[in-house]
Design an enzyme around this catalytic site. Structure first.
Site, PDB file in Angstrom:
ATOM      1  N   GLU A  66       0.891  -1.169   0.000  1.00 47.14           N
ATOM      2  CA  GLU A  66       0.000   0.000   0.000  1.00 47.14           C
ATOM      3  C   GLU A  66       0.917   1.202   0.000  1.00 47.14           C
ATOM      4  O   GLU A  66       1.684   1.396   0.942  1.00 47.14           O
ATOM      5  CB  GLU A  66      -0.863   0.028   1.266  1.00 47.14           C
ATOM      6  CG  GLU A  66      -1.684  -1.222   1.513  1.00 47.14           C
ATOM      7  CD  GLU A  66      -2.828  -1.375   0.543  1.00 47.14           C
ATOM      8  OE1 GLU A  66      -3.244  -0.378  -0.057  1.00 47.14           O
ATOM      9  OE2 GLU A  66      -3.278  -2.519   0.370  1.00 47.14           O
ATOM     10  N   CYS A 125      -2.913   8.412   3.416  1.00 46.28           N
ATOM     11  CA  CYS A 125      -2.730   7.820   2.086  1.00 46.28           C
ATOM     12  C   CYS A 125      -3.933   8.062   1.196  1.00 46.28           C
ATOM     13  O   CYS A 125      -3.815   8.075  -0.026  1.00 46.28           O
ATOM     14  CB  CYS A 125      -2.481   6.328   2.233  1.00 46.28           C
ATOM     15  SG  CYS A 125      -3.698   5.526   3.275  1.00 46.28           S
TER      16      CYS A 125
END
Ligand code: NAP
Length: 518
Positions: A257, A296
């Site tokens: 990720e 994020c």
């Protein structure tokens, strides 16, 4: 007082002896902690996970593992205040920490509940239907998922020290995989306090959870084909880990990720004054400032019809000018500092890079007057709104991630161009769409879905209950293609598949029924 971070190796807390790295407070640069994994025997740590942790978890059924998660979540929930207190030093406001701390505990509860309700009281999962493989039906096949016999190494980013650790722990434990958690150093003292609580709870069986305070040492050299490496962080680190010789030689499962230039798209049907316009502006301002943009999933690219770009900028400027930046402990402060001065320096460099093709329309990247904060030594940064007038011929706003309170408004000419621009993030975790026109919603959805792990539609009908653009939900995909890493860390029970092997079993119907108790 400086917190010396210990590592949990082979079920014992080990204090670091040398090569300590000091960790400064985001608020004023004071040293709050020090970490080092120097001297740890990583081969022994990996062995302990495989020989002690794995077998003790795999002895349990999914329901019993789910019960562990529930007990752990309940235990942490009763003690979370200490984590909140510590997290102020990372620059997080109480609202920021709710995402991290309560979000992490909530993910444990969610996996506990799903494990109980949606998985069998077994140690394996039957995956899919039984295939008939012969004319008379005496030979059939199906798939089963069983726990890998290795260790799950979890390498986390600095921005979510609790959620990052817990959202990886939950599917691993439920799948029967022992965990070695390695937090990012800038906020490792919060993860360390959490790890202490996890151990003090006495919930997880021996060897099923270990914790590394400091660098990974040579741990990756000891990984092999039954192991999983789950990483959150930058593209550069991700490449390094993915290309590690042991990881590539033994095909260690690798979940990544990483950077994501997430977009919010205002539909061409929406004009200033419409409900969706206000929702769009609120969402962008919120995403820029929650956790000081160190998220994020934060909105980095703000796509608006050219006719509305001035209004969008004006509305965002009005919103952002009300954001109080300062000491995150204060109730009147909406946004704390970045995690540290070096991260602030990196964000300023990235803003400069983007500014080769954009201009600053709000905020001064070089100056900030924090309320109640230490302007000289704290890592404070004003929200910075950029505008790129020619996003079609520009590259940097689409590919340069300033991991802070920074977004770029980009005007588009028509819906096709909006789709093209959204895709130019090269793969993102999430995009949000603000329109009340069903045809626009359909065009956008199927135009950009392949480039995103998650799409959020926000309009007047769902706004009051919408969870919004940023928050990651345990039951839905967290991950994205391409630049975002190609992983799918969460997404309900499908996340367990990372830690399990899918095996086709071919046999007579009677044997298959006996094996699977179907
Ligand atoms: P980072 O510098 O890549 O670090 C991530 C993790 O990797 C840390 O635990 C770090 O440990 C470790 N690491 C660094 N170099 C390593 C090496 N050579 N070998 C083994 N481990 C190594 O990222 P970050 O600064 O913590 O986080 C910011 C970045 O993460 C941003 O780019 C952001 O986009 C991304 N991010 C993505 C997501 C997502 O879900 N997609 C979520 C959050 C953040 P040390 O701290 O000890 O160096």
């Amino acid at each position: 007082m400086t917190i010396i971070l210990e590592s949990l190796a082979e079920d014992r807390w080990v204090a670091p002896r040398a090569a300590l790295v000091e960790i400064p407070s985001a608020l004023d640069g004071r040293v709050v902690a020090a970490a080092s994994s120097h001297g740890l025997d990583f081969a022994a740590i990996a062995r302990h996970a495989r020989q002690v942790g794995g077998p003790s978890l795999r002895r349990l059924t999914f329901h019993e593992r789910a019960d562990l998660l529930k007990r752990l979540a309940t235990y942490l929930n009763e003690r979370k205040e200490a984590l909140y207190e510590l997290a102020f030093e990372t620059g997080a406001t109480r609202r920021d920490s709710a995402l991290d701390i309560d979000g992490g505990i909530g993910t444990l509860f969610s996996y506990a509940s799903r494990g109980r309700k949606e998985l069998p009281a077994e140690r394996f999962i039957i995956d899919g239907v039984t295939e008939r493989l012969s004319k008379r039906g005496s030979f059939v096949g199906t798939h089963v998922l069983t726990s890998l016999n290795g260790v799950a190494v979890h390498v986390n980013a600095y921005n979510f020290p609790c959620w990052g650790l817990l959202e990886k722990l939950a599917p691993s434990v439920l799948a029967g995989a022992p965990v070695i958690a390695k937090p990012a150093t800038p906020t490792a003292y919060v993860a360390h306090a959490l790890a202490k609580m996890i151990v003090d709870s006495n919930v997880l069986p021996p060897g099923s959870f270990q914790f590394v305070g400091g660098g990974l040492g040579d741990l990756l050299d000891h990984l092999a084909g039954q192991d999983v490496l789950s990483f959150t962080g930058s593209i550069e680190t991700s490449e390094r880990l993915r290309n590690h010789p042991a990881v590539s030689r033994y095909a260690v499962r690798f979940i990544a990720e990483r950077d994501s230039l997430n977009a919010a798209v205002l539909g061409p049907d929406v004009v200033a004054g419409a409900a969706e316009f206000d929702l769009f502006v609120n969402e962008v301002a919120q995403e820029m400032t929650v956790k000081a943009g160190q998220k994020c999933t934060a909105i980095r690219r703000v796509l608006a019809p050219r006719s509305q770009a001035d209004s969008v900028c004006a509305a965002l400027e009005a919103r952002l000018s009300k954001v109080v930046v300062g000491d995150p402990r204060r109730e009147d402060v909406a946004m704390g500092p970045l995690v540290g001065l070096s991260q602030r320096e990196t964000v300023r460099e990235k803003i400069n890079e983007i500014c080769a093709e954009a201009e600053v329309v709000f905020g001064d990247p070089t100056r900030c007057e924090p309320v109640g904060g230490d302007a000289a030594r704290g890592a404070f940064l004003s929200p910075v709104l950029l505008r790129c007038n020619d996003p079609v011929r520009s590259a940097r706003p689409h590919t340069t991630e300033a991991f802070g309170p920074v977004s770029t408004v980009m005007p588009y000419e028509d819906l096709n161009q909006a789709i093209d621009l959204a895709r130019r993030g090269e793969g993102s975790l999430v995009a949000s769409v603000f329109t009340y026109d069903p045809a626009v919603a359909t065009e956008l959805t199927f135009g950009i879905a392949a480039y995103h792990g998650r799409l959020v539609h926000v309009d007047r009908d769902c706004a009051s209950e919408s969870t919004g653009h940023g928050p990651v939900l345990p039951g839905l995909v967290h991950g994205g293609p391409g630049r975002a890493g190609g992983g799918e860390e969460l997404g309900g029970l499908r996340a367990l598949a990372h830690y399990m092997q899918r095996t086709a079993i071919q046999a007579s119907p009677a044997r298959l029924a006996a094996l699977t108790k179907a």
